[in-house]
Design a protein around this motif. Structure first.
Motif, short mmCIF file in Angstrom:
data_model
loop_
_atom_site.label_atom_id
_atom_site.label_comp_id
_atom_site.label_asym_id
_atom_site.label_seq_id
_atom_site.Cartn_x
_atom_site.Cartn_y
_atom_site.Cartn_z
N UNK A 521 0.85 -1.18 0.00
CA UNK A 521 0.00 0.00 0.00
C UNK A 521 0.89 1.24 0.00
N UNK A 522 0.76 2.07 -1.02
CA UNK A 522 1.63 3.24 -1.18
C UNK A 522 0.77 4.43 -1.58
N UNK A 523 1.32 5.62 -1.44
CA UNK A 523 0.63 6.84 -1.85
C UNK A 523 1.39 7.45 -3.01
N UNK A 524 0.67 7.81 -4.08
CA UNK A 524 1.34 8.37 -5.24
C UNK A 524 1.57 9.86 -5.07
N UNK A 525 2.16 10.48 -6.09
CA UNK A 525 2.51 11.89 -6.01
C UNK A 525 1.32 12.80 -5.83
N UNK A 526 0.14 12.35 -6.25
CA UNK A 526 -1.07 13.15 -6.10
C UNK A 526 -1.76 12.91 -4.77
N UNK A 527 -1.16 12.03 -3.93
CA UNK A 527 -1.74 11.75 -2.62
C UNK A 527 -2.75 10.63 -2.60
N UNK A 528 -2.95 9.99 -3.75
CA UNK A 528 -3.91 8.89 -3.83
C UNK A 528 -3.27 7.58 -3.39
#
Length: 536
Positions: A521-528
């Motif tokens: 589970x990770x968060x991308x550059x847009x915060x999603x």
């Protein structure tokens, strides 16, 4: 800037304008260390200058005093102090397993309020070189082979980012948690380059402050300082308790005061589960009115090789397991728990006022050195490199928790080992504290987060994997614990610190869903938030 001042990192050094070698010889001879110049005439001019500057900054009278005290302590190393021990008073103690949810929320809110006002800093003890791990770089740069390939430094940086985010959400105010990192002579530059090359993992560069701990000479049993080579003293870091002298000799205390820091969380780099600026721990200590606090885990068994937080002659202290006898280690209370059960994990809380007080020379000088007999490489009188097979001298160090005896307002917060303590000490193949055990402990913790948030896990054939038992579960028997542990060793589950600091906020993402390991589970550059599992 005057011509005799130079800046080295965050230290200010006074460099002699001229080399008065005769005066230096007299000072060394007076201290019984004249042998240090035995190769002087064979050195190049550059080596002479560097060596002269090194020796000129050493206080040999002080070093000799340290040695004399150290040798006296070695005579009593086998002494036991059972009769002097007192259990921790109940009113200074708290526990995550014995504190109700509402009270924990109150503590957390207090901690988030302090973080939200930018009055909290974290201070990392990171002088270790990773020798026992078998690597030649700072331990914080180590990757235990998580799916994300994140290093200890990156995991910790992202936890700081997340706790700042949580505090902003709680208070409505943007905040910053500065990160002070105490390195050693050998780890400072690699650490600086590592952070710079990774853009400080999203933190502001100005909020990552490196400073260097001091070094002490290695000394033979005869009191003579060893030479590492003909033009350099054999030196070793002065221990993580050298923090207080390093704070005094660097810009760090002044920088903290300039930022308005009131509370400092101090921890060691090697704990993969560490929660920096933990709001719950901060809030507990603040609520207690403590100026000094310690996070502990319950000892697993009486002879576990871990220091115990207790009182000695009325003063708070960490007592090493080797300092007490087996009958004392085995003592139990009426509830069956060990009497001396508060295992030290090098995770501490200090108020700024306390930190300034213990860093003052009048207090810091009272801290006694802990002594270790070591096999110290050196050059002999013939200039030959020697690598002894037996201990030939001592290294002296202080420990960060030695300042506990200065506090009268102490707080001790007990946490679950499986949630907050998994140190990286040894290379794989050792019995414990290895990359494999750290990785497994992180997977287990993150799986428990998803389980509590309402997720389930399945085997490849779609059959469910039984949920892992919690230490809080009153109906988890010994057989269940063994079975579920074996089941969960198969499961890879990693939750980015940017997604969740301590398991919060996951229910809206995973509740009612099934996952085929490995789960990441990770968060991308847009915060999603992006979740991958199985072969997806």
């Amino acid at each position: 800037m005057p011509s005799n001042i130079s800046i080295e990192g965050s230290k200010i050094l006074r460099v002699p304008k001229t080399m008065d070698v005769e005066a230096l010889k007299q000072r060394l001879n007076g201290a019984g260390q004249g042998h240090l110049l035995q190769f002087w005439d064979s050195l190049s001019s550059e080596e002479q200058t560097a060596f002269f500057n090194e020796l000129s900054h050493m206080n040999f009278e002080e070093i000799n005093g340290f040695f004399e005290t150290a040798m006296q302590s070695l005579k009593h190393v086998a002494d036991k102090i059972d009769d002097l021990l007192e259990p921790l008073p109940a009113d200074v103690c708290g526990s995550v397993t014995r504190t109700d949810h509402q009270k924990q929320q109150e503590y957390t809110a207090t901690g988030l309020q302090a973080i939200g006002s930018s009055s909290v800093a974290v201070l990392l003890l990171a002088g270790g070189q990773g020798t026992r791990l078998g690597v030649g770089y700072p331990k914080g740069m180590y990757n235990v082979d998580l799916p994300s390939a994140k290093t200890l430094y990156q995991l910790q940086a992202e936890r700081i980012l997340k706790v700042q985010e949580n505090a902003k959400e709680h208070t409505g105010k943007s905040c910053e948690v500065p990160w002070y990192i105490m390195t050693s002579e050998h780890t400072k530059e690699p650490t600086r380059q590592f952070f710079a090359s990774h853009n400080y993992f999203g933190l502001k560069e100005s909020n990552v402050v490196l400073f260097e701990q001091n070094l002490l000479p290695c000394i033979g049993f005869d009191g003579k300082i060893f030479l590492a080579n003909p033009h350099k003293v054999a030196l070793a870091p002065d221990g993580n308790g050298g923090l207080y002298r390093a704070l005094r000799s660097s810009i760090v205390l002044a920088d903290m005061e300039r930022r308005g820091i009131q509370y400092v969380h101090v921890y060691c780099v090697d704990n993969i589960l560490v929660k920096m600026a933990d709001p719950l721990f901060l809030g507990f200590c603040i609520n207690k009115g403590a100026n000094c606090g310690a996070k502990v885990v319950e000892k697993g068994f009486p002879t576990e090789a871990v220091g115990v937080v207790c009182k000695v002659e009325g003063k708070y202290q960490v007592v090493e397991y080797s300092e007490i006898t087996l009958p004392t280690a085995e003592k139990r209370n009426s509830d069956g728990r060990l009497t001396f059960n508060a295992g030290n994990i090098c995770n501490h809380f200090f108020t700024m006022d306390f930190l300034k007080m213990v860093s003052d020379p009048s207090q810091e000088s009272q801290l006694k050195h802990h002594v270790a007999k070591k096999k110290i490489p050196h050059v002999n009188a013939a200039g030959e490199q020697m690598k002894p097979n037996e201990p030939n001298g001592i290294k002296m160090e202080k420990f960060v928790f030695d300042v506990f005896h200065f506090t009268t307002t102490f707080a001790v917060w007990e946490v679950l080992r499986e949630e907050e303590f998994s140190p990286l000490k040894n290379a794989d193949g050792a019995a414990k504290d290895t990359p494999t055990t750290c990785r497994s402990d992180l997977y287990n913790l993150h799986r428990s987060w998803l389980q509590r948030a309402g997720a389930t896990f399945t085997h490849n054939d779609g059959s469910p994997i039984p949920p892992i038992a919690s230490s809080n579960s009153s109906n988890a028997g010994a057989g269940d614990s063994q079975r579920t542990c074996e089941e969960f060793n198969e499961i890879v589950c990693e939750v980015s610190p940017l997604v969740s600091y301590g398991g919060e906020g996951l229910d809206t993402i995973v509740h009612g869903k099934s996952f085929l390991p490995p789960v990441c589970m990770e968060r991308d550059g847009a915060g999603k938030v992006k979740v991958t599992n199985g072969t997806s």
